[in-house]
Design a protein around this motif. Structure first.
Motif, PDB file in Angstrom:
ATOM      1  N   ARG A 210       0.803  -1.095   0.123  1.00 43.27           N
ATOM      2  CA  ARG A 210      -0.135   0.184  -0.095  1.00 43.27           C
ATOM      3  C   ARG A 210       0.997   1.059  -0.081  1.00 43.27           C
ATOM      4  O   ARG A 210       0.572   2.167  -0.824  1.00 43.27           O
ATOM      5  N   SER A 211       1.796   1.227   0.597  1.00 40.59           N
ATOM      6  CA  SER A 211       2.682   2.449   0.788  1.00 40.59           C
ATOM      7  C   SER A 211       3.509   2.739  -0.427  1.00 40.59           C
ATOM      8  O   SER A 211       3.782   3.663  -0.862  1.00 40.59           O
ATOM      9  N   ALA A 212       4.103   1.429  -0.926  1.00 38.72           N
ATOM     10  CA  ALA A 212       5.089   1.284  -2.170  1.00 38.72           C
ATOM     11  C   ALA A 212       4.105   1.879  -3.265  1.00 38.72           C
ATOM     12  O   ALA A 212       4.605   3.013  -4.174  1.00 38.72           O
ATOM     13  N   TRP A 213       3.138   1.359  -3.366  1.00 35.65           N
ATOM     14  CA  TRP A 213       2.130   1.945  -4.795  1.00 35.65           C
ATOM     15  C   TRP A 213       1.519   3.157  -4.436  1.00 35.65           C
ATOM     16  O   TRP A 213       1.288   4.006  -5.536  1.00 35.65           O
ATOM     17  N   SER A 379      -5.192   7.352  -3.293  1.00 30.16           N
ATOM     18  CA  SER A 379      -6.227   6.455  -2.783  1.00 30.16           C
ATOM     19  C   SER A 379      -5.571   5.395  -2.327  1.00 30.16           C
ATOM     20  O   SER A 379      -6.012   4.999  -1.194  1.00 30.16           O
ATOM     21  N   PHE A 380      -4.207   4.987  -2.710  1.00 33.58           N
ATOM     22  CA  PHE A 380      -3.552   3.792  -2.151  1.00 33.58           C
ATOM     23  C   PHE A 380      -3.109   4.311  -0.670  1.00 33.58           C
ATOM     24  O   PHE A 380      -3.053   3.524   0.185  1.00 33.58           O
ATOM     25  N   HIS A 386      -6.306   3.843   6.331  1.00 36.54           N
ATOM     26  CA  HIS A 386      -7.534   2.971   6.732  1.00 36.54           C
ATOM     27  C   HIS A 386      -7.197   1.754   7.421  1.00 36.54           C
ATOM     28  O   HIS A 386      -7.555   1.441   8.561  1.00 36.54           O
ATOM     29  N   ALA A 387      -6.359   1.057   6.837  1.00 36.88           N
ATOM     30  CA  ALA A 387      -6.107  -0.410   6.989  1.00 36.88           C
ATOM     31  C   ALA A 387      -5.069  -0.533   8.385  1.00 36.88           C
ATOM     32  O   ALA A 387      -5.380  -1.241   9.303  1.00 36.88           O
ATOM     33  N   PRO A 393       1.189   4.172  14.526  1.00 37.75           N
ATOM     34  CA  PRO A 393       1.405   4.301  13.286  1.00 37.75           C
ATOM     35  C   PRO A 393       3.038   4.012  12.814  1.00 37.75           C
ATOM     36  O   PRO A 393       3.793   3.973  14.085  1.00 37.75           O
ATOM     37  N   VAL A 394       3.141   3.504  11.643  1.00 33.61           N
ATOM     38  CA  VAL A 394       4.519   3.047  11.424  1.00 33.61           C
ATOM     39  C   VAL A 394       5.435   4.335  11.323  1.00 33.61           C
ATOM     40  O   VAL A 394       5.109   5.328  10.946  1.00 33.61           O
TER      41      VAL A 394
END
Length: 395
Positions: A210-213, A379-380, A386-387, A393-394
């Motif tokens: 999700r982060s990379a995209w 969006s990603f 959301h996930a 938090p990372v």
């Protein structure tokens, strides 16, 4: 240590610098080789695809044997490949050496960002990553300017001789000024199975994807203009070989400004928040760019406003996104950065040979495609937030 951000930035610059420097020479090369301008896009695609493939291995290899040996070896191969490119008699041979350039360039570009996380934590890491990003951002603006100036004193071969000299300079800089940042006790075993296991561990993590995209699509909206610069600047805007600065300077200036803003905000705002603000700004800017393109058409300075504003948001988000991705696997930072770089570069390599020719007919189609990509990136990122909303938090 005062000059460390500058050295790291120089190492990270070689990747984008090698993409943009030949752009002003594309028309000369096309005439000499007897090929169309669309075929010259392969000079970009082959380099980036090779870069992406090898990026999978540079990071894990540096995790196993140290950062300095990988950087020095990669720069040496890069210099030799640049000599081969300078001596190429046709496009096919040039593409072979461009592929070798791509295979080697990641040894410095990818590992440079890993050096930051090796050395610093928290606010210091965020500030240094932002400083490196600011200096790194100069490359896309400086490269075509240097390429154009070299063409005033020689032919296109001189561009690649310059790249060879750059590779040798970086070897000297690393040997003299850069310490080894990955000590023996922190290294992973040099086993193919272990390297592949580390990469598999990264690629099967949903947070990583999700982060990379998110950053791949957002940066892809900006890179659409960079990878298609010869078409956008030379054909649509009707500019010459010395005029690339009219596009790259404002765009890169905004990218640098984004990095400065990120560094200032990092003292009191989390990386996650900065990424959210940056990508949101780029999304709005991409829509503004479409409107401007429809109203103003292929005319300067209007044509550069949209991509420049996109770069401002990306410039703020990108260094923080790198830190967040690196912190997903603290013991495999090389693998994480390799996986992230592979994802971004492979997408951009494919887009350079597929999307760019399709949208190269007008500034409006360029702007529309860029907006779609940036909105996908946002969006990603929203999906990722959301996930992970119920977790700490990372980063």
């Amino acid at each position: 240590m005062v000059s460390l951000p500058f050295i790291i930035a120089l190492l990270s610059m070689i990747g984008p610098f090698s993409i943009d420097t030949p752009f002003p020479a594309f028309s000369l090369m096309a005439r000499e080789f007897g090929v169309a301008s669309t075929e010259m896009q392969l000079v970009v695609t082959v380099y980036m695809a090779a870069f992406a493939v090898m990026s999978i291995f540079h990071g894990p290899l540096s995790d196993a044997i140290g950062r300095r040996p990988v950087i020095v070896g990669a720069c040496a191969v890069y210099a030799l490949a640049s000599v081969g490119a300078a001596l190429s008699p046709n496009l096919a041979v040039l593409l072979v050496f461009r592929a070798i350039q791509g295979l080697s360039a990641g040894g410095s570009t990818i590992i440079a960002r890993t050096l930051v996380r090796d050395l610093y934590d928290g606010e210091q890491a965020q500030r240094l990553m932002s400083q490196v990003s600011v200096i790194f951002s100069i490359a896309p603006a400086l490269a075509p300017i240097i390429g154009g100036l070299l063409l005033q004193v020689g032919d296109w071969h001189l561009v690649f001789w310059f790249m060879a000299a750059l590779g040798l300079f970086l070897i000297a800089a690393v040997c003299v000024m850069l310490p080894e940042t990955h000590p023996v006790e922190r290294r992973t075993p040099l086993r193919i199975a272990d390297l592949l296991f580390g990469l598999a561990q990264v690629f099967r993590t949903p947070d990583f994807h999700r982060s990379a995209w998110a950053m791949t699509f957002a940066f892809g909206g900006q890179f659409l203009y960079i990878g298609g610069a010869a078409i956008f600047i030379g054909e649509l805007l009707g500019q010459g070989e010395l005029d690339y600065w009219k596009f790259f300077v404002p765009m890169v200036g905004c990218l640098m400004l984004g990095g400065v803003i990120s560094g200032r905000l990092g003292r009191r705002v989390s990386s996650t928040t900065i990424v959210t603000w940056g990508l949101s700004f780029s999304a709005v800017a991409s829509v503004v760019g479409v409107v401007i393109a429809m109203l103003a058409g292929p005319h300067l300075p209007w044509a550069v406003i949209g991509p420049s504003l996109i770069a401002l948001g990306v410039g703020a988000a990108y260094p923080n996104q790198n830190l967040l991705i690196l912190d997903l696997f603290p013991r495999r930072r090389g693998s994480v950065m390799s996986a992230a770089t592979f994802t971004t570069l492979m997408f951009n390599a494919i887009s350079a040979v597929t999307i760019t020719p399709l949208v190269g007919g007008s500034v409006v189609t360029f702007a529309l495609a860029a907006s779609i990509l940036v909105l996908l990136g946002l969006s990603f990122w929203v999906w990722h937030l959301h996930a992970t909303r119920d977790r700490r938090p990372v980063g």
